[in-house]
Design a protein around this motif. Sequence first.
Motif, PDB file in Angstrom:
ATOM      1  N   LYS A  43      71.048 -12.462  40.025  1.00 32.73           N
ATOM      2  CA  LYS A  43      70.707 -11.692  41.212  1.00 32.73           C
ATOM      3  C   LYS A  43      69.205 -11.529  41.400  1.00 32.73           C
ATOM      4  N   MET A  44      68.428 -11.661  40.316  1.00 36.35           N
ATOM      5  CA  MET A  44      66.981 -11.539  40.457  1.00 36.35           C
ATOM      6  C   MET A  44      66.401 -12.638  41.330  1.00 36.35           C
ATOM      7  N   SER A  45      67.033 -13.798  41.370  1.00 37.84           N
ATOM      8  CA  SER A  45      66.548 -14.860  42.251  1.00 37.84           C
ATOM      9  C   SER A  45      66.733 -14.500  43.723  1.00 37.84           C
ATOM     10  N   LEU A  46      67.588 -13.538  44.018  1.00 36.99           N
ATOM     11  CA  LEU A  46      67.787 -13.068  45.390  1.00 36.99           C
ATOM     12  C   LEU A  46      66.904 -11.880  45.723  1.00 36.99           C
ATOM     13  N   THR A  47      66.647 -11.030  44.741  1.00 37.11           N
ATOM     14  CA  THR A  47      65.930  -9.776  45.014  1.00 37.11           C
ATOM     15  C   THR A  47      64.424  -9.890  44.821  1.00 37.11           C
ATOM     16  N   LEU A  48      63.946 -10.884  44.067  1.00 33.81           N
ATOM     17  CA  LEU A  48      62.505 -10.987  43.837  1.00 33.81           C
ATOM     18  C   LEU A  48      61.725 -11.256  45.130  1.00 33.81           C
ATOM     19  N   PRO A  49      62.169 -12.139  46.050  1.00 37.88           N
ATOM     20  CA  PRO A  49      61.433 -12.278  47.318  1.00 37.88           C
ATOM     21  C   PRO A  49      61.395 -10.986  48.122  1.00 37.88           C
ATOM     22  N   VAL A  50      62.474 -10.211  48.104  1.00 35.06           N
ATOM     23  CA  VAL A  50      62.475  -8.933  48.824  1.00 35.06           C
ATOM     24  C   VAL A  50      61.440  -7.992  48.226  1.00 35.06           C
ATOM     25  N   ALA A  51      61.365  -7.957  46.884  1.00 37.96           N
ATOM     26  CA  ALA A  51      60.393  -7.088  46.222  1.00 37.96           C
ATOM     27  C   ALA A  51      58.964  -7.510  46.557  1.00 37.96           C
ATOM     28  N   CYS A  52      58.719  -8.822  46.701  1.00 37.52           N
ATOM     29  CA  CYS A  52      57.377  -9.295  47.070  1.00 37.52           C
ATOM     30  C   CYS A  52      56.961  -8.745  48.432  1.00 37.52           C
ATOM     31  N   LEU A  53      57.839  -8.845  49.409  1.00 46.51           N
ATOM     32  CA  LEU A  53      57.510  -8.374  50.756  1.00 46.51           C
ATOM     33  C   LEU A  53      57.321  -6.863  50.780  1.00 46.51           C
ATOM     34  N   PHE A  54      58.253  -6.119  50.181  1.00 43.69           N
ATOM     35  CA  PHE A  54      58.174  -4.663  50.237  1.00 43.69           C
ATOM     36  C   PHE A  54      56.949  -4.152  49.479  1.00 43.69           C
ATOM     37  N   SER A  55      56.665  -4.702  48.313  1.00 42.55           N
ATOM     38  CA  SER A  55      55.518  -4.210  47.541  1.00 42.55           C
ATOM     39  C   SER A  55      54.201  -4.507  48.241  1.00 42.55           C
ATOM     40  N   GLY A  56      54.089  -5.700  48.854  1.00 42.26           N
ATOM     41  CA  GLY A  56      52.859  -6.027  49.564  1.00 42.26           C
ATOM     42  C   GLY A  56      52.616  -5.116  50.748  1.00 42.26           C
ATOM     43  N   ILE A  57      53.656  -4.873  51.553  1.00 40.33           N
ATOM     44  CA  ILE A  57      53.484  -4.020  52.733  1.00 40.33           C
ATOM     45  C   ILE A  57      53.225  -2.571  52.323  1.00 40.33           C
ATOM     46  N   LEU A  58      53.948  -2.073  51.313  1.00 46.04           N
ATOM     47  CA  LEU A  58      53.735  -0.685  50.880  1.00 46.04           C
ATOM     48  C   LEU A  58      52.339  -0.505  50.296  1.00 46.04           C
ATOM     49  N   ALA A  59      51.856  -1.478  49.511  1.00 53.31           N
ATOM     50  CA  ALA A  59      50.521  -1.367  48.931  1.00 53.31           C
ATOM     51  C   ALA A  59      49.447  -1.425  50.007  1.00 53.31           C
ATOM     52  N   ALA A  60      49.544  -2.406  50.915  1.00 53.10           N
ATOM     53  CA  ALA A  60      48.545  -2.509  51.983  1.00 53.10           C
ATOM     54  C   ALA A  60      48.612  -1.309  52.920  1.00 53.10           C
ATOM     55  N   GLY A  61      49.817  -0.816  53.189  1.00 56.84           N
ATOM     56  CA  GLY A  61      49.945   0.364  54.045  1.00 56.84           C
ATOM     57  C   GLY A  61      49.322   1.598  53.431  1.00 56.84           C
ATOM     58  N   ARG A  62      49.476   1.775  52.110  1.00 63.24           N
ATOM     59  CA  ARG A  62      48.874   2.950  51.476  1.00 63.24           C
ATOM     60  C   ARG A  62      47.357   2.839  51.465  1.00 63.24           C
ATOM     61  N   LEU A  63      46.830   1.640  51.154  1.00 61.27           N
ATOM     62  CA  LEU A  63      45.377   1.458  51.162  1.00 61.27           C
ATOM     63  C   LEU A  63      44.797   1.668  52.553  1.00 61.27           C
ATOM     64  N   SER A  64      45.510   1.200  53.577  1.00 58.42           N
ATOM     65  CA  SER A  64      45.028   1.388  54.950  1.00 58.42           C
ATOM     66  C   SER A  64      45.196   2.830  55.404  1.00 58.42           C
ATOM     67  N   GLY A  65      46.319   3.454  55.045  1.00 58.01           N
ATOM     68  CA  GLY A  65      46.561   4.823  55.471  1.00 58.01           C
ATOM     69  C   GLY A  65      45.595   5.816  54.876  1.00 58.01           C
ATOM     70  N   ASP A  66      45.146   5.577  53.643  1.00 55.31           N
ATOM     71  CA  ASP A  66      44.178   6.475  52.993  1.00 55.31           C
ATOM     72  C   ASP A  66      42.738   6.053  53.239  1.00 55.31           C
ATOM     73  N   SER A  67      42.537   5.135  54.176  1.00 52.52           N
ATOM     74  CA  SER A  67      41.197   4.670  54.581  1.00 52.52           C
ATOM     75  C   SER A  67      40.440   4.009  53.441  1.00 52.52           C
ATOM     76  N   GLU A  68      41.130   3.531  52.431  1.00 53.68           N
ATOM     77  CA  GLU A  68      40.447   2.861  51.330  1.00 53.68           C
ATOM     78  C   GLU A  68      39.973   1.475  51.749  1.00 53.68           C
ATOM     79  N   ILE A  69      40.726   0.824  52.639  1.00 53.03           N
ATOM     80  CA  ILE A  69      40.267  -0.471  53.145  1.00 53.03           C
ATOM     81  C   ILE A  69      39.003  -0.290  53.979  1.00 53.03           C
ATOM     82  N   THR A  70      38.936   0.788  54.762  1.00 60.68           N
ATOM     83  CA  THR A  70      37.729   1.060  55.535  1.00 60.68           C
ATOM     84  C   THR A  70      36.541   1.294  54.618  1.00 60.68           C
ATOM     85  N   ALA A  71      36.765   2.010  53.508  1.00 62.37           N
ATOM     86  CA  ALA A  71      35.681   2.253  52.555  1.00 62.37           C
ATOM     87  C   ALA A  71      35.222   0.961  51.897  1.00 62.37           C
ATOM     88  N   LEU A  72      36.157   0.080  51.568  1.00 63.55           N
ATOM     89  CA  LEU A  72      35.788  -1.204  50.984  1.00 63.55           C
ATOM     90  C   LEU A  72      35.005  -2.059  51.972  1.00 63.55           C
TER      91      LEU A  72
END
Length: 588
Positions: free
Chosen positions: A57-86
């Motif tokens: 089942k990991m071969s099915l869920t790993l692509p989903v985890a890639c998408l969700f983790s990338g969007i959640l990480a970028a969203g948190r960095l953008s939401g807390d204005s850390e990307i603007t600071a960088l």
Amino acid sequence: MDRYILAEIFQPFFVSLLFFTSLFVSIALKDVIGDLLGKGVDPVRIFKFLFDLLFEKMSLTLPVACLFSGILAAGRLSGDSEITALRAAGISFARMYRVFLFAGLLSMFVMGYLIFFVSPQSARDREDFENWLKNYHSLTMVSTGRFMGRGGFDGVSSKGQDIYAESRTGNILNSVQIREWNNSVDLANSPTVPVGDNVRIPIGNGFITQVIHAKSGELLSRIREDGTEEKLIRLTEGFTIELDDEQKAYQVTDFGGGTMDYVIPAPPGQLGRLDVKPDNRTFAELFDFLERLENGGIEITPMTILGSMANLDGLRDYGGLVGEASDEELEGMMNQKILLPSIQQMEMMALQMQFAAGQYARTGEMPQIAGMENFGALLAGGEGNPSSQILMLSVMLQNLIKDAKKTGIKYHFEIHRRVATPIGCLLFFFVSFPLGLVVKRSGKGMSFTLALGVFAGYYIVSMVGTSQATQGKLDPAVAAWLPNLILLGFGFYLMASRTDGFSPFAFLTRPLGRLFAFLWRPVAPYARLVAAPFVSVFRRLGGPRVVAFLRGALNLALAGWRGFVRLLLRLRDRIRPPVKVAPPADHR
């Protein structure tokens, strides 16, 4: 900065992977959990089954985890204005983007190892365990007070068994009775019953051949000389009643003062179709099976070709059809293995059989068919119209050809899918960064919803492509790579529209340019030495003037195109009605 962004990515990655993998495993376990618990199954087998299910089942869920983790990480960095600071610190989007792509490369390699080697083997072991659980171990899962028959009946075996136990305590069965019977079918003499329009099947001449009764029985297992496991029931204080081979007398054996080991028969092999499950094969095995399918060499059973042979009374010799088989009765023939010819050879054989049917109808003589020298003997004992029988064999062979072609399409698609899926993990990180910038301060709920929507669209396109490819309406390569191509274009659009100063073409070609410069540096002196005579001849023939002329023509064309675009913009401004701006309100 790199370690900080990677930490922001990996935390939701492992959480998403754990959540979705647990969900998929739970769904798969609901059908077998009752058979696993309290039924005498070895705990080692259960843990092995759970690990196989997990890696499958990991071969099915790993692509989903890639998408969700990338969007959640970028969203948190953008939401807390850390990307603007960088950005204020002079760090470009492309520099931050490399961290996401590095995480995508790691996930791509992990996914490639899983989907090429680990997941297919885990899926195969998991399926073998479930088949063993349903067929081989089914006799050991006796319910109190009712007979339980052997599972996985193949329709060809002439023996059947069932077992009864009055009560059960763990692996101990009390008051055990085992019955065996013969269910062979005489195709020529057995009575038939109707099962549909103009279809009748023989009902056979079944009779009980053995009855075993014992006071108790213990479920055990042992290892054979070939290393495989064998299940048995050790019966104590009982007797057996057996029918002799001539069906005229019974023999009684009393083992009231001892024990008797009853070996539980292994499940029968699967008959009646090709092995069309590419999911359970490793990457190398996919190529091997496809090569043998297209060029000949796949092992099948005669049931695959002769599934409707029961309608042809008296036919017994099927060896000439594929070149390898014994001249035995039907039951023995069904247990033989034969080699499937190549698809081209089968197509030629089908055409020759149709030609033979026409010639036999006109002249009454059977022509020789290449590769089927025993074809005349195939109809020697048959009843009815031989020409019709030949056409029926031709139709069966054509159906097998269609099945082989469909199987080949599935394997071609699976090969492309195995390569496209790991690259899809990289592309999910590719689009996750600009998608996270879109979220800004909307929160994790918006990030989760956005990721779910993107993956749903990717999954729908993938499912539609899979369906079209398996039906032969779309090329397997196009169907496998289409979701990735759409995702790549979507990512370029997002990066170009949501980030300033980002050029997708320059972003892709810059690493290639650096690689070319690195490879060109050692060979540049030798290349100049070889090219020097050609350059000299080029200059003497007026080459620089030709280059200058082409450069001037190109600049003139570009200037004309810019003027044309400016003219169109001026016409648009004249046609467009002016926008009226309301005067500011007077708040005095």
